[in-house]
Scaffold this motif. Structure first.
Motif, PDB file in Angstrom:
ATOM      1  N   ARG A  84     -51.010 -31.973 -49.858  1.00 29.90           N
ATOM      2  CA  ARG A  84     -50.508 -30.615 -49.580  1.00 29.90           C
ATOM      3  C   ARG A  84     -49.907 -30.528 -48.189  1.00 29.90           C
ATOM      4  O   ARG A  84     -48.791 -30.035 -47.997  1.00 29.90           O
ATOM      5  CB  ARG A  84     -51.664 -29.623 -49.722  1.00 29.90           C
ATOM      6  N   ASP A  85     -50.636 -31.017 -47.168  1.00 30.77           N
ATOM      7  CA  ASP A  85     -50.154 -30.916 -45.791  1.00 30.77           C
ATOM      8  C   ASP A  85     -48.977 -31.849 -45.541  1.00 30.77           C
ATOM      9  O   ASP A  85     -48.073 -31.532 -44.761  1.00 30.77           O
ATOM     10  CB  ASP A  85     -51.283 -31.210 -44.809  1.00 30.77           C
ATOM     11  N   ALA A  86     -48.969 -33.013 -46.204  1.00 30.63           N
ATOM     12  CA  ALA A  86     -47.834 -33.929 -46.055  1.00 30.63           C
ATOM     13  C   ALA A  86     -46.559 -33.282 -46.585  1.00 30.63           C
ATOM     14  O   ALA A  86     -45.482 -33.406 -45.981  1.00 30.63           O
ATOM     15  CB  ALA A  86     -48.115 -35.236 -46.794  1.00 30.63           C
ATOM     16  N   LEU A  87     -46.668 -32.585 -47.708  1.00 32.12           N
ATOM     17  CA  LEU A  87     -45.492 -31.921 -48.265  1.00 32.12           C
ATOM     18  C   LEU A  87     -45.003 -30.822 -47.335  1.00 32.12           C
ATOM     19  O   LEU A  87     -43.784 -30.677 -47.115  1.00 32.12           O
ATOM     20  CB  LEU A  87     -45.832 -31.352 -49.642  1.00 32.12           C
ATOM     21  N   ARG A  88     -45.922 -30.043 -46.768  1.00 34.08           N
ATOM     22  CA  ARG A  88     -45.507 -28.989 -45.843  1.00 34.08           C
ATOM     23  C   ARG A  88     -44.863 -29.570 -44.594  1.00 34.08           C
ATOM     24  O   ARG A  88     -43.876 -29.033 -44.079  1.00 34.08           O
ATOM     25  CB  ARG A  88     -46.715 -28.120 -45.469  1.00 34.08           C
ATOM     26  N   ARG A  89     -45.395 -30.690 -44.081  1.00 29.45           N
ATOM     27  CA  ARG A  89     -44.767 -31.309 -42.904  1.00 29.45           C
ATOM     28  C   ARG A  89     -43.383 -31.848 -43.250  1.00 29.45           C
ATOM     29  O   ARG A  89     -42.453 -31.760 -42.447  1.00 29.45           O
ATOM     30  CB  ARG A  89     -45.663 -32.419 -42.355  1.00 29.45           C
ATOM     31  N   GLN A  90     -43.247 -32.399 -44.429  1.00 31.47           N
ATOM     32  CA  GLN A  90     -41.938 -32.878 -44.859  1.00 31.47           C
ATOM     33  C   GLN A  90     -40.930 -31.727 -44.898  1.00 31.47           C
ATOM     34  O   GLN A  90     -39.789 -31.855 -44.447  1.00 31.47           O
ATOM     35  CB  GLN A  90     -42.054 -33.525 -46.243  1.00 31.47           C
ATOM     36  N   ILE A  91     -41.367 -30.589 -45.439  1.00 30.20           N
ATOM     37  CA  ILE A  91     -40.481 -29.420 -45.533  1.00 30.20           C
ATOM     38  C   ILE A  91     -40.098 -28.922 -44.142  1.00 30.20           C
ATOM     39  O   ILE A  91     -38.915 -28.678 -43.844  1.00 30.20           O
ATOM     40  CB  ILE A  91     -41.175 -28.303 -46.336  1.00 30.20           C
ATOM     41  N   ASN A  92     -41.092 -28.773 -43.268  1.00 33.30           N
ATOM     42  CA  ASN A  92     -40.825 -28.207 -41.950  1.00 33.30           C
ATOM     43  C   ASN A  92     -39.992 -29.133 -41.079  1.00 33.30           C
ATOM     44  O   ASN A  92     -39.375 -28.683 -40.105  1.00 33.30           O
ATOM     45  CB  ASN A  92     -42.139 -27.881 -41.247  1.00 33.30           C
ATOM     46  N   GLY A  93     -39.969 -30.420 -41.404  1.00 30.03           N
ATOM     47  CA  GLY A  93     -39.146 -31.349 -40.646  1.00 30.03           C
ATOM     48  C   GLY A  93     -37.691 -31.345 -41.053  1.00 30.03           C
ATOM     49  O   GLY A  93     -36.878 -32.062 -40.453  1.00 30.03           O
TER      50      GLY A  93
END
Length: 752
Positions: free
Chosen positions: A240-249
């Motif tokens: 979940r957090d990896a996907l959010r970091r990918q999006i925010n990057g």
């Protein structure tokens, strides 16, 4: 050296007085002088930092906090202050790491946990990057997205999954609206659709833009959500957090020309969503297609949280002016939508609405191993039970079902009455139902409340239930009915709203809210075996659901039909002369056009979201575009603007505002407006006749003031609480407006 500067106690008292008087720069200097005499007083260095931050000198404040950190590296509150300063400077990744350190130092600190949770996706570093790639299933060196470039002759359809990702930030087991998104979007991504290029996006409310979401990571998240219910499972949180970091990057998404943004969830809880849509529509012709699951907050608001009703009413008030088309889950919902939109826009065209029925078999979304899943431990394998799947809230009216069960227990005895298993999270206004459970021991022993039930466990409950009950005061569809039919189970449900569409000819109906009818029907289902077998045969014959692929195809066909329609955005209605419009959120619980107009007149990017008191302009330039009535001949105008200068760090001084008003591209009239910091004033601007349908007002607030509001670093310009526009000779409107004001009016003179 003066006696004051040599006396630490006197310096500290002076600094405290200056801080209380809001003379923050002077207080910061006095605290600095104190720490020169007492270098070990790191807490006073923190106070100096607080004052510098209040004065807008955030970078200097952070330096003070860092100096204090050298003396107190394990102070959790100091790490929070460092994180706040980093957030104000826009250093989100650094802030996320500081918040995580604060939480590690003080696991019981609620502020630290809240900030750490809300910024988890911003944490970065080589170790996190490597772990993220592993969680997303990306080998080193492989592109993050893995999507193919879109062909130029395809229709670009972007699914906005913001609502779903927000849900997964705190929970793992999906409910109704989340299941719909999972079913349609995951199926659409896995199969090529001729003539369509499908992609995903998430709305970034901080930047008022959308960012691309990688399909492979999202599909992995969908699959993992169905495999368990533990929201703290390390594999789940890592993905979940990896996907959010990918999006925010990723950079802000640039939509293809005439793309469709399809939101199958909700967008009414997202600040400035419509304004971001308008900006994107001007840039690329973006068209917005929401899915309306129900109009429950408008029809039975007494069964909803007050904030939900207000947010939904605000959103619904604007959807008719922003949507290119609307998807609905039932004919009943479509009728509700059109009825409420027509009340708002009695003469204007309404966006076309298509129905996509949600009669899809839920078992297609389950992992392969689900068939062997056991019942929850609280149930014996041979124990007869009935199933009621719904959030435990007043709208689902568990009280009526509990009352019927209690009647049957007392009349027939516990051996003749199956247990009632209720699956759903605790919701709102459920006190009456829970009170009955507490007050009736025989009922409490016979009712089992379950929540955070995995999809596999829910499937096991459906397969082994004797029958199901689904009660409600109002519904847009009723997914538990479809889920029960998929498992061949009888459904007892009231005859109203869309429940008659979900239940069709296969459900057993009772008169809504009739306790005698419900009790009698339940008794027959419980005791009459031949009747139950006959009704199960009806379910197998007439209640068979479709596949999710069929529902997905129906949704994509509706989207294609909407895309083929001309992109003719609805023109905003003109302002009502002499009518005051408020920029505040307000407390309205039904859709109204006034709040929509206050949102529509804010043009461009120079604004922050509407707030409870009004709206803040950004520093530098902000623009209002006021649609004028076209029935009357052009005449000189008077504009009233209720303005609020932000509070500054230093007492005294002014915010010098330059205002320019006129037709877009035409001559302008300029005004200089000096407001003291924190001053509220109703400013009156006399303008010549405007040739054209729009009065454009440009507000230049200069450098503004840096502040942290609603967890967001902002550079604030002037605030606006409301406005009124009328002809200069409309004396009745002028008098009525001024009499309603409690603030003094200021009439600036035009500048040369």
């Amino acid at each position: 050296m003066s006696s004051l500067s040599a006396d630490p106690d006197a310096l500290l008292q002076l600094a405290d007085r200056q801080r209380q008087a809001r003379d923050f720069l002077a207080a910061a200097e006095s605290y600095r002088a104190f720490t020169e005499l007492r270098p070990d007083a790191w807490g006073i260095r923190v106070q100096q930092g607080h004052c510098l931050k209040e004065a807008g000198r955030v970078a200097e404040a952070l330096s003070c906090y860092r100096d204090a950190e050298a003396a107190a590296p394990d102070d959790a509150d100091l790490q929070l202050q460092i994180g706040h300063a980093q957030k104000m400077l826009g250093r989100w990744r650094d802030a996320a790491r500081s918040y995580a350190r604060a939480l590690a130092l003080a696991p019981g600190n609620d502020d630290a946990r809240r900030e750490a949770d809300s910024t988890a996706e911003w944490r970065s570093g080589p170790e996190i990057e490597a772990a993220d790639r592993a969680a997303l299933g990306l080998p080193p060196g492989e592109a993050e997205d893995g999507s193919e470039p879109e062909a130029p002759d395809t229709l670009s359809v972007v699914f906005d999954i913001t609502d779903l990702l927000h849900f997964f930030a705190a929970q793992r087991t999906p409910t109704g609206i989340q299941r719909v998104q999972l079913g349609i979007v995951s199926r659409a991504l896995r199969a090529a659709t001729p003539g369509m290029a499908l992609s995903l996006a998430m709305f970034d409310s901080r930047s008022r833009c959308w960012r691309a979401v990688g399909a492979p990571g999202f599909l992995r998240l969908c699959a993992l959500s169905a495999e368990g219910s533990d929201a703290a499972d390390p594999a789940w949180t890592a993905l979940r957090d990896a996907l959010r970091r990918q999006i925010n990057g990723r950079p802000p998404l640039r939509f293809r020309q005439d793309a469709l943004l399809v939101n199958l969830g909700n967008s009414w809880s997202m600040p400035d969503y419509f304004r971001a849509l308008r900006i994107a529509a001007r840039e690329s012709g973006l068209r917005y297609v929401p899915f309306v699951h129900d109009c429950v907050p408008l029809i039975v608001p007494e069964h909803c949280l007050a904030d939900l009703v207000r947010n939904y009413a605000r959103w619904f008030g604007g959807v008719g002016l922003h949507a290119h088309g609307i998807l609905c889950n039932s004919e009943n919902t479509r009728r509700d939508v059109e009825r409420h939109l027509r009340a708002l826009l009695p003469e204007g065209p309404l966006p076309p609405a298509f129905v996509v029925r949600l009669d899809a078999d839920p078992r297609a979304l389950l992992p392969a191993a689900t068939a062997d899943a056991p019942l929850p431990p609280a149930l014996r394998e041979d124990e007869p039970f009935a199933l009621f799947v719904a959030t435990l809230e007043s709208r689902k009216n568990h009280l009526l079902v509990f009352s019927a069960w209690l009647n049957l227990l007392r009349r027939l005895g516990p051996d003749a009455v199956p247990r009632l298993v209720c699956v759903g999270k605790p919701g709102w206004h459920a006190e009456a139902a829970l009170g009955l459970l507490r007050g009736a021991p025989e009922l409490k022993r016979h009712v089992l409340l379950l929540h955070d039930v995995s999809d596999a466990a829910l499937d096991a409950l459906y397969r082994r239930a004797q029958f199901t009950v689904y009660n409600s005061h109002y519904e847009g569809w009723g997914l538990p009915i479809t889920e029960a039919f998929a498992h061949g189970r009888i459904v007892v449900t009231p005859r109203h709203s869309a429940l008659v569409e979900a239940g069709g000819e296969a459900a057993l109906y009772f008169t809504p809210q009739s306790l005698p009818e419900l009790t009698a029907l339940l008794e027959r289902v419980m005791l009459d075996g031949p009747f139950r077998a006959e009704q199960e045969a009806v379910v197998r014959q007439k209640g068979r659901p479709r596949s999710w692929d069929a529902v997905k195809d129906e949704a994509l066909d509706a989207i294609a039909a909407l895309a083929a329609r001309p992109a003719t955005p609805a023109a905003p209605p003109p302002l009502r002369p002499g009518h005051r419009y408020s920029f505040a959120h307000g407390e309205a619980t039904e859709p109204r056009l006034d709040p929509v107009m206050a949102d529509l007149v804010r043009h461009g990017t120079g604004w922050f979201p509407l707030d409870d008191w009004g709206v803040s302009a950004a520093a530098d330039l902000s623009t209002l575009r006021l649609p004028l009535p076209d029935a009357a001949p052009a005449a000189p105008l008077r504009l009233y603007l209720e303005m609020q200068a932000p509070r500054a760090a230093m007492p005294g001084g002014t915010m010098d505002i330059l205002l320019r008003a006129g037709a877009p591209g035409g001559p302008v009239t300029s005004f200089a407006v000096p407001l003291e910091w924190g001053e509220a004033a109703t400013c009156v601007f006399d303008l010549p006749a405007i040739a054209g349908p729009v009065l454009q007002v440009e507000i230049d607030s200069g450098e503004g003031v840096r502040a942290l509001q609603h967890g967001e670093a902002r550079l604030l310009g002037v605030g606006l609480r409301g406005f009124m526009l009328c002809r200069q000779d409309d004396h009745l409107s002028r008098i009525a407006f001024l009499e309603a004001q409690s603030l003094s009016s200021v009439i600036p003179e035009p500048t040369p």
